[in-house]
Design an enzyme around this catalytic site. Structure first.
Site, PDB file in Angstrom:
ATOM      1  N   LYS A   1       0.877  -1.176   0.000  1.00 41.87           N
ATOM      2  CA  LYS A   1       0.000   0.000   0.000  1.00 41.87           C
ATOM      3  C   LYS A   1       0.908   1.217   0.000  1.00 41.87           C
ATOM      4  O   LYS A   1       1.630   1.449   0.968  1.00 41.87           O
ATOM      5  CB  LYS A   1      -0.909  -0.011   1.226  1.00 41.87           C
TER       6      LYS A   1
ATOM      7  N   GLU B   1      -3.333   7.106   2.036  1.00 46.03           N
ATOM      8  CA  GLU B   1      -3.672   7.337   3.433  1.00 46.03           C
ATOM      9  C   GLU B   1      -2.426   7.482   4.306  1.00 46.03           C
ATOM     10  O   GLU B   1      -2.349   6.957   5.412  1.00 46.03           O
ATOM     11  CB  GLU B   1      -4.583   6.219   3.953  1.00 46.03           C
TER      12      GLU B   1
ATOM     13  N   ARG C   1      -1.507  -2.322  -4.360  1.00 49.67           N
ATOM     14  CA  ARG C   1      -2.903  -1.919  -4.160  1.00 49.67           C
ATOM     15  C   ARG C   1      -3.198  -0.597  -4.872  1.00 49.67           C
ATOM     16  O   ARG C   1      -2.401   0.344  -4.815  1.00 49.67           O
ATOM     17  CB  ARG C   1      -3.233  -1.815  -2.677  1.00 49.67           C
TER      18      ARG C   1
ATOM     19  N   LYS D   1      -9.876  -2.596  -5.435  1.00 51.40           N
ATOM     20  CA  LYS D   1     -11.112  -2.814  -4.678  1.00 51.40           C
ATOM     21  C   LYS D   1     -12.281  -2.950  -5.646  1.00 51.40           C
ATOM     22  O   LYS D   1     -12.326  -2.291  -6.675  1.00 51.40           O
ATOM     23  CB  LYS D   1     -11.361  -1.659  -3.713  1.00 51.40           C
TER      24      LYS D   1
ATOM     25  N   ASP E   1     -14.964   2.366  -0.957  1.00 46.83           N
ATOM     26  CA  ASP E   1     -14.303   1.632   0.122  1.00 46.83           C
ATOM     27  C   ASP E   1     -15.248   0.621   0.758  1.00 46.83           C
ATOM     28  O   ASP E   1     -15.655   0.781   1.902  1.00 46.83           O
ATOM     29  CB  ASP E   1     -13.792   2.624   1.178  1.00 46.83           C
TER      30      ASP E   1
ATOM     31  N   GLU F   1     -10.243  -7.079  -5.137  1.00 45.51           N
ATOM     32  CA  GLU F   1     -10.211  -7.175  -3.680  1.00 45.51           C
ATOM     33  C   GLU F   1     -11.595  -6.910  -3.114  1.00 45.51           C
ATOM     34  O   GLU F   1     -12.246  -5.928  -3.461  1.00 45.51           O
ATOM     35  CB  GLU F   1      -9.206  -6.152  -3.131  1.00 45.51           C
TER      36      GLU F   1
ATOM     37  N   GLU G   1     -16.360  -4.337   7.987  1.00 49.69           N
ATOM     38  CA  GLU G   1     -16.119  -2.979   8.460  1.00 49.69           C
ATOM     39  C   GLU G   1     -17.351  -2.092   8.311  1.00 49.69           C
ATOM     40  O   GLU G   1     -17.742  -1.396   9.247  1.00 49.69           O
ATOM     41  CB  GLU G   1     -14.938  -2.370   7.706  1.00 49.69           C
TER      42      GLU G   1
END
Length: 647
Positions: free
Chosen positions: A263, A267, A300, A341, A346, A368, A374
């Site tokens: 990653k 972030e 990613r 993703k 998200d 992914e 979550e």
């Protein structure tokens, strides 16, 4: 494994094998594993197993005829014998578990010879486990099932019996790769790459016995953090040499090491942008280091601006992955996989399929998904995700080709397992882990049949109808009482559990619904909005662009509309919000009632755990209903046409 739930591999499912006479033919560690599994079953149920003996009156023959890496196997039944053959040891292991799933049916009527082979070569779990407990995220980031299976008190767990039991569960549903640490690589975790690689090697040895290759999440800044260099520039020869040496040492410790998960520039994680380089430059540097050993770098694509100005409606987080990566198509090395993703945001309860998946034909992509819940109830709510994943994998994102075929780099899930006795915290959340493995093996499989498999293996036949009623519609139930029509992120900031309609509305994270007195939704059209809809190939760009054709369930993801806008269902947006939130609570209450009625056919301890969690689910669902409905009633001023109480 006293005190640990056997999940979908209780002893009873091995009875059909364990009461019969079996021949295991072949050699190698995985064939040894097959032999051990059959031996254990026979010891319990009175059958008999022989190794490499001459053919005789056997009920089951499990034979490997080669040493290649094939995971395929054939199965047939004729003349009173069930035969599984494979050209590779992995195939024999999967063939054994195929017979376990068939149960007594494997030994009844004749079966024609059928070949079973995985559609995707890589079927992987990413664990977001921290070696050292993180002061904010804890032992497992976004983990809802206790602590880590691998790490405790800053070091590897000494007793690896639980890891072996976990490897067995994963192999039985087709998973063949695991990354053992968090993609957010902190200082302690970074050292797993170098002086603590022995701890990873111990885990790899356990996973190897079940055909699972071990991967490691690494920090892009490792040459700085671990190597004492003054740079991590992927084009710097010193940096490339450092990675080559470090990778050679990894393979010296773990010869079948799978590769790295990265990653970067996401972030706050370091990446190639700091040096004016591209993601392809960064990925290819690591791919070069891994190539001599057959390893892969999973890079990613979760890259976006997490310091967005919420006042700026032209910046759209949903666009970010496409904008960053499509210009790099064809530039990634052959052993670099771009891990995308499934949706552009998200892991929300409802998102469109990421347009990136259909836009990079020259790049190996892995898709992914998130098994850890979550944004779908954090394993305190029942939310079986099989239907959602199946919709994604079947979606013809490009020229009629489904996502499951475009995922040439494999299918990856963020793991939902921990050291909880039930593995997943909520016993029914085991269904998500099992379903992921089976869909990764065959993305076009019917998820409802997979659910029936899991129920039958885990609970037997007595509670099957009730469990099916609870689980089958649980994703849509969760969607009803949480996020309407493609709106996401109406959650409490930070921990993401429970409703907060404006929780992220004025934040830098780029997760907005833009509700005002007149309407709600994000305008992502090309004509008047952010242009995200135009990232899709036709016909989807046209479908999402138009209010007339955009599916109801994604309307507010793509359009800002008045509360009185009439959906294809015939309801207004505001009435849909009211109705679905009341319906969702009623469905959660009904699921609780059905579970309560299974007390006589489910073991008491497991029944009590789920019953307690249902109390929390119903409480939370009512809170969601009341907060969301009250918020939009106060915004819109439009009353519920059915006159129900809305605060």
């Amino acid at each position: 494994m006293h005190g640990v739930d056997p999940a979908w591999l209780p002893d009873e499912v091995f009875r059909p094998i364990g009461t019969r006479r079996t021949l295991v033919r072949g050699s190698g560690p995985l064939v040894d594993t097959v032999h051990e599994e059959v031996t254990r079953a026979c010891a319990r149920f009175g059958g008999r197993v022989e190794r490499d003996a001459a053919p005789g009156p056997y009920d089951l023959v499990l034979e490997v005829t080669g040493t290649d890496g094939s995971e395929a196997f054939t199965c047939e039944r004729a003349a009173g014998r069930t035969t599984v053959t494979a050209t590779g040891p992995s195939g024999l292991l999967y063939g054994l578990f195929h017979v376990v799933r068939l149960g007594e049916d494997a030994f009844r009527e004749d079966r024609p010879r059928q070949t079973h082979a995985p559609a995707l070569a890589l079927r992987m779990l990413d664990h977001w486990d921290n070696v050292a407990v993180h002061p904010v995220m804890g032992q497992v980031e976004r983990g809802y099932a206790g602590g880590s299976l691998f790490w405790a008190d800053g070091r590897a767990r000494g007793d690896l019996d639980r890891v072996r039991a976990y490897a067995r569960l994963l192999a039985s549903c087709g998973i063949n790769a695991v990354a053992v640490n968090n993609v957010n690589v902190h200082d302690t975790e970074a050292r797993l790459l170098t002086d603590r690689i022995g701890e990873v090697a111990a885990l790899a040895e356990v996973f190897r016995a079940y055909g699972i290759r071990t991967h490691l999440s690494v920090t892009f800044a490792a040459p700085l953090v671990l190597g004492g260099l003054d740079s991590a520039d992927p084009l710097d020869p010193r940096v490339r040499e450092w990675w080559a040496r470090a990778t050679a040492d990894v393979y010296a410790a773990i010869p079948d090491f799978g590769g790295y998960v990265v990653k970067a520039d996401s972030e706050g994680q370091p990446g190639p942008f700091a040096y004016g380089r591209t993601h392809a430059d960064g990925a290819n540097m690591l791919a070069e280091a891994l190539r001599p050993y057959g390893g892969t770098v999973h890079w990613r694509a979760f890259v976006y601006d997490h310091r967005q100005d919420w006042r700026d409606r032209s910046t759209d987080r949903a666009r970010a992955a496409y904008d960053h990566f499509v210009p790099l198509d064809g530039e990634f090395a052959g052993n670099a996989v771009l891990q995308v993703k499934h949706g552009p945001m998200d892991f929300q309860v409802r998102e469109p399929v990421s347009p990136l998946i259909g836009a990079m034909p020259g790049t190996r992509l892995a898709v992914e998904v998130q098994a850890t819940q979550e944004y779908t109830g954090q394993q305190r709510h029942v939310c079986w995700l099989g239907p959602m994943w199946s919709e994604v994998l079947r979606f013809p994102v490009q020229e009629g080709v489904p996502v499951g075929e475009l995922a040439r780099g494999g299918l990856v899930a963020v793991s939902n397992a921990g050291d909880d006795p039930y593995w997943t915290g909520h016993p029914l959340a085991q269904a998500n882990l099992y379903t992921f493995g089976r869909l990764a093996w065959r993305p076009d499989a019917d998820p409802s049949q997979i659910l029936d498999e899991w129920i039958g293996l885990t609970f037997g036949t007595a509670p099957a109808a009730g469990l099916r009623a609870i689980l089958d519609g649980s994703w849509r139930t969760y969607e009803k009482y949480t996020a309407p029509l493609g709106v996401g992120f109406m959650v409490q900031p930070g921990h993401h559990y429970g409703p907060a309609v404006d929780g992220y509305e004025y934040s830098p994270w780029g997760t907005y619904h833009f509700a005002d007195r007149d309407g709600i939704g994000v305008d992502r059209s090309a004509a008047t909005g952010t242009g995200f809809a135009a990232q899709y190939a036709k016909p989807w760009s046209e479908v999402y662009e138009s209010l007339d054709t955009c599916p109801d369930e994604l309307l507010l993801f793509f359009h800002h509309v008045p509360y009185g806008h009439v959906l294809h269902s015939g309801k207004t947006v505001i009435q849909h919000i009211y109705d679905t939130h009341f319906e969702g609570v009623e469905e959660a209450e009904e699921a609780r009632r059905v579970w309560a009625g299974l007390g006589d056919v489910v073991d008491a301890e497991r029944h009590a755990r789920v019953a307690e969690l249902f109390e929390e689910q119903v409480r939370s669902a009512r809170e969601w209903r009341d907060q969301v409905n009250s918020y939009f009633f106060r915004k819109s001023g439009v009353p519920d046409e059915h006159g129900r109480r809305i605060c």
